[in-house]
Motif scaffolding. Structure first.
Motif, short mmCIF file in Angstrom:
data_model
loop_
_atom_site.label_atom_id
_atom_site.label_comp_id
_atom_site.label_asym_id
_atom_site.label_seq_id
_atom_site.Cartn_x
_atom_site.Cartn_y
_atom_site.Cartn_z
N ARG A 53 34.11 156.55 94.62
CA ARG A 53 33.45 157.82 94.33
C ARG A 53 34.36 158.69 93.48
O ARG A 53 35.58 158.71 93.70
N PRO A 54 33.82 159.42 92.51
CA PRO A 54 34.66 160.27 91.66
C PRO A 54 35.27 161.42 92.45
O PRO A 54 34.69 161.94 93.41
N GLY A 55 36.47 161.81 92.05
CA GLY A 55 37.16 162.92 92.69
C GLY A 55 38.19 163.48 91.73
O GLY A 55 38.47 162.90 90.67
N LEU A 56 38.76 164.62 92.09
CA LEU A 56 39.74 165.30 91.24
C LEU A 56 41.15 164.92 91.67
O LEU A 56 41.46 164.91 92.87
N TYR A 57 42.00 164.65 90.69
CA TYR A 57 43.38 164.23 90.94
C TYR A 57 44.32 165.03 90.04
O TYR A 57 43.91 165.59 89.02
N ARG A 58 45.60 165.02 90.44
CA ARG A 58 46.63 165.66 89.62
C ARG A 58 47.81 164.72 89.46
O ARG A 58 48.27 164.13 90.43
N GLN A 59 48.27 164.58 88.24
CA GLN A 59 49.47 163.79 87.95
C GLN A 59 50.36 164.64 87.07
O GLN A 59 50.06 164.86 85.89
N GLY A 60 51.43 165.18 87.67
CA GLY A 60 52.23 166.15 86.94
C GLY A 60 51.43 167.43 86.73
O GLY A 60 50.89 168.01 87.66
N ASP A 61 51.31 167.83 85.46
CA ASP A 61 50.51 169.02 85.12
C ASP A 61 49.09 168.66 84.68
O ASP A 61 48.32 169.54 84.28
N ASP A 62 48.75 167.40 84.77
CA ASP A 62 47.44 166.92 84.30
C ASP A 62 46.45 166.80 85.45
O ASP A 62 46.67 166.04 86.40
N TYR A 63 45.36 167.55 85.38
CA TYR A 63 44.27 167.43 86.33
C TYR A 63 43.17 166.59 85.69
O TYR A 63 42.80 166.84 84.53
N PHE A 64 42.64 165.63 86.44
CA PHE A 64 41.63 164.76 85.85
C PHE A 64 40.69 164.23 86.93
O PHE A 64 41.04 164.17 88.11
N GLU A 65 39.49 163.84 86.51
CA GLU A 65 38.54 163.21 87.41
C GLU A 65 38.68 161.69 87.27
O GLU A 65 38.83 161.17 86.16
N ALA A 66 38.66 161.02 88.41
CA ALA A 66 38.81 159.56 88.41
C ALA A 66 38.11 158.99 89.63
O ALA A 66 37.72 159.71 90.55
N THR A 67 37.96 157.66 89.63
CA THR A 67 37.31 156.95 90.72
C THR A 67 38.21 155.83 91.20
O THR A 67 38.74 155.07 90.37
N ILE A 68 38.41 155.72 92.51
CA ILE A 68 39.21 154.63 93.06
C ILE A 68 38.44 153.33 92.91
O ILE A 68 37.33 153.18 93.42
N ARG A 69 39.05 152.38 92.22
CA ARG A 69 38.41 151.08 91.99
C ARG A 69 39.06 149.93 92.75
O ARG A 69 38.42 148.92 93.02
N ASP A 70 40.35 150.10 93.11
CA ASP A 70 41.00 149.00 93.81
C ASP A 70 42.31 149.50 94.42
O ASP A 70 42.84 150.54 94.04
N VAL A 71 42.80 148.74 95.39
CA VAL A 71 44.16 148.88 95.91
C VAL A 71 44.79 147.50 95.83
O VAL A 71 44.24 146.53 96.37
N LEU A 72 45.93 147.39 95.17
CA LEU A 72 46.57 146.11 94.95
C LEU A 72 47.36 145.67 96.19
O LEU A 72 47.67 146.50 97.06
N PRO A 73 47.68 144.40 96.30
CA PRO A 73 48.41 143.91 97.48
C PRO A 73 49.74 144.62 97.74
O PRO A 73 50.19 144.67 98.89
N ASP A 74 50.36 145.20 96.71
CA ASP A 74 51.60 145.94 96.91
C ASP A 74 51.34 147.40 97.24
O ASP A 74 52.28 148.18 97.38
N GLY A 75 50.07 147.78 97.38
CA GLY A 75 49.71 149.13 97.78
C GLY A 75 49.42 150.08 96.63
O GLY A 75 48.99 151.21 96.87
N LYS A 76 49.62 149.66 95.39
CA LYS A 76 49.36 150.55 94.27
C LYS A 76 47.85 150.80 94.12
O LYS A 76 47.03 149.93 94.42
N LEU A 77 47.54 152.00 93.66
CA LEU A 77 46.16 152.46 93.55
C LEU A 77 45.67 152.28 92.12
O LEU A 77 46.36 152.65 91.17
N VAL A 78 44.47 151.74 91.98
CA VAL A 78 43.85 151.58 90.66
C VAL A 78 42.74 152.61 90.53
O VAL A 78 41.78 152.62 91.30
N LEU A 79 42.89 153.52 89.56
CA LEU A 79 41.92 154.57 89.30
C LEU A 79 41.25 154.33 87.95
O LEU A 79 41.91 154.00 86.96
#
Length: 247
Positions: free
Chosen positions: A201-227
């Motif tokens: 589902r789409p949601g709002l995220y922040r990375q540093g000073d960047d705000y953006f809308e993204a959707t969680i598509r996957d979580v990798l076996p090492d725990g990293k998040l794919v947006l």
């Protein structure tokens, strides 16, 4: 067995700190669980503190011995513990319970608890996992700087016995640990993803000073998040992106 022995501490800086000291002294066995009535310096992820009034919430640390897993499977353990917390909380709070990546406990869009796992390595092998869990049980007043807290009392309208509930949580962890084998890693990860806050589902995220809308598509076996962001995918690690809660 998880929760055997079960040790209640009146006041302690942090159950994780106490557990680590006991491990270093060599006086503990796997399954030992420490429950704190009060923490003066409770630990949360990324160096933050977990604040709780004395006697109101569930604050405990369990010592696990994940011999069945290689160090490369650390996230499988993290996902299993998050699922155990989900099993526990959803039994009382209902099916609006979810897990916020990577291992916060949520109800709707509000934070009910968190998990901090600290590992003890010996000679390159994974000796122990020190699993700290804090869950809001009876607290109804929270510091104003916390953006979205919730407790079981908020949800259910009644008070609970936090120590009794801690024993229930130990049973939930036990059940999940009995399923924790490398052959089950993919199944565990798929169930973990299905319980995620904002999954697909789409949601709002922040990375540093960047705000953006993204959707969680996957979580990798090492725990990293794919947006999925702007039609393409980005992969982020722990602490690299912040979920922005909007009301």
């Amino acid at each position: 067995m998880i929760g055997q022995p079960f040790i209640v501490l009146n006041t302690i800086d942090s159950t994780n700190n106490y557990a680590m000291a006991q491990v270093n002294e060599g006086h503990v066995t796997a399954g030992t669980t420490w429950f704190a009535m009060e923490q003066t310096a409770g630990k949360a992820q990324r160096g933050k503190q977990w604040h709780s009034p004395p006697g109101e919430n569930l604050m405990m640390t369990t010592l696990l011995e994940p011999k069945m897993l290689a160090l490369s499977h650390q996230f499988v353990l993290s996902a299993s513990i998050a699922l155990a917390a989900y099993d526990f909380f959803s039994a009382y709070a209902g099916d609006e319970t979810c897990i916020k990546w990577s291992n916060d406990l949520y109800w709707r869009d509000r934070k009910a608890g968190g998990i901090l796992i600290e590992n003890v390595l010996r000679g390159g092998s994974w000796q122990y996992a020190i699993v700290g869990i804090g869950i809001n049980i009876n607290q109804v007043q929270f510091p104003p700087y916390l953006p979205n807290p919730v407790s079981l009392r908020h949800i259910t309208g009644r008070e609970w016995d936090a120590i009794e509930l801690a024993h229930v949580l130990c049973s939930c962890i036990q059940q999940r640990m009995e399923l924790l084998f490398p052959a089950n890693a993919e199944t565990i990860l798929e169930e973990y993803k299905s319980r995620l806050f904002r999954w697909q589902r789409p949601g709002l995220y922040r990375q540093g000073d960047d705000y953006f809308e993204a959707t969680i598509r996957d979580v990798l076996p090492d725990g990293k998040l794919v947006l999925e962001k702007n039609g393409g995918n980005i992969t982020v690690g722990f602490g690299e992106v912040e979920f922005v809660i909007t009301r």
